[in-house]
Design an enzyme around this catalytic site. Structure first.
Site, PDB file in Angstrom:
ATOM      1  N   SER A 141       0.463  -1.119   0.149  1.00  0.00           N
ATOM      2  CA  SER A 141       0.041  -0.118  -0.119  1.00  0.00           C
ATOM      3  C   SER A 141       0.659   1.548  -0.420  1.00  0.00           C
ATOM      4  CB  SER A 141      -1.256  -0.056   1.100  1.00  0.00           C
ATOM      5  OG  SER A 141      -1.823   1.172   1.757  1.00  0.00           O
ATOM      6  N   TYR A 154      -2.538  -1.733  10.291  1.00  0.00           N
ATOM      7  CA  TYR A 154      -1.997  -1.805   8.775  1.00  0.00           C
ATOM      8  C   TYR A 154      -0.371  -0.903   8.516  1.00  0.00           C
ATOM      9  CZ  TYR A 154      -3.994  -1.064   3.983  1.00  0.00           C
ATOM     10  OH  TYR A 154      -4.317  -1.250   2.768  1.00  0.00           O
TER      11      TYR A 154
END
Ligand code: NAD
Length: 259
Positions: A141, A154
């Site tokens: 990401s 995350y």
């Protein structure tokens, strides 16, 4: 067709990015195992992508469960005739300020993103090492490169995938195994749709402001990254022919992050 005669296993393939990658790989000639926690959704995705059922295998797999990963990978290899490409993509999102993050939720996030990547990588490598190598792709990401508020586990997990990919690149090289990371910006999938009202609540702003002032603020053109953009990067990494491209990460984010 760039992936003719290749076999791929894609985790989290029942929805969003994983589903789009599975679909793109089938179009490029690959056989694809669609592994997901949600078997019904994986079955539906496989039926939509490949109505004849000749190129797809829906699989029930919780990527945090060692036995399920081992059994599912073995079934994919046996049924589809090998394994050349792993896309470790399954993921979830839980947002909360770090000081309020329940420990159980932290562990769940790291388990899905990191244990899942490790277990699927190990199963894939064990096969690839004796069969001419392969390509392992992690769904990182922009949060593999930078941090945002409310996303401690995350961001931690997505940074961790860079380390895993680099290690796999080193250990896999002599066996013809490459490992790379795709780092998308925001893509409109169920995972992101769920965050918009959650972030609006946490920050006390409107959902439109979450999109404009948080999600797309630093892109060059205020655009979401598309499923097709990410799938194209996944084809590129899967079909690249040499180890010139290994241990790398590619930002696909409308310039949100640049390096
Ligand atoms: P999504 O929610 O649409 O799909 C995720 C899929 O993973 C679902 O089908 C879900 O059932 C499956 N899954 C969840 N936990 C699992 C488990 N334990 N075992 C097996 N399958 C499991 O989400 P998405 O947006 O397509 O996200 C896919 C990946 O892309 C994730 O790793 C996510 O972090 C990453 N990513 C997404 C974005 C984005 O903006 N959507 C951006 C960057 C990275």
């Amino acid at each position: 067709m760039r992936l003719r005669n290749k076999v791929a296993l894609v985790t989290g393939a029942a929805s969003g990015i994983g589903r789009e990658i599975a679909s793109a790989y089938v179009r490029e000639g690959a056989k694809v195992a669609l592994a997901d926690l949600d078997l019904d959704a994986a079955l539906a995705a496989a039926r939509a992508i490949d109505p004849a059922g000749a190129q797809t295998l829906p699989l029930a797999m919780d990527v945090t469960d060692e036995e399920q990963v081992e059994a599912g990978s073995a079934r994919a290899i046996q049924t589809l005739g090998g394994l050349d490409i792993l896309v470790s993509n399954a993921g979830i999102q839980i947002v909360s300020p770090l000081v309020d993050f329940p420990f159980a939720q932290w562990k769940k996030m790291l388990a899905v993103h990191l244990d899942g990547a490790f277990l699927t990588t190990r199963a894939a490598m064990r096969h690839m090492m004796g069969h001419g190598g392969g390509s392992i792709i992690y769904m990182g990401s922009v949060h593999s490169k930078l941090a945002s508020k409310l996303k401690a586990p995350y961001v931690t997990a997505k940074h961790g995938l860079l380390g895993l990919a680099r290690t796999v690149a080193r250990e896999g090289a002599e066996h013809g195994i490459r490992a790379n990371v795709i780092c998308p910006g925001f893509v409109m999938t169920p995972l992101v749709e769920k965050q918009i009202p959650e972030q609006a609540r946490e920050f006390g702003i409107s959902e439109q402001e979450v999109i404009e002032k948080i999600m797309l603020k630093d892109t060059v053109d205020q655009q979401f990254t598309t499923l097709a953009d990410v799938a194209e990067a996944a084809i590129f990494f899967a079909s690249f022919q040499s180890a010139a491209l290994t241990g790398q990460s590619l930002l696909v984010s409308h310039g949100w992050a640049m390096e």
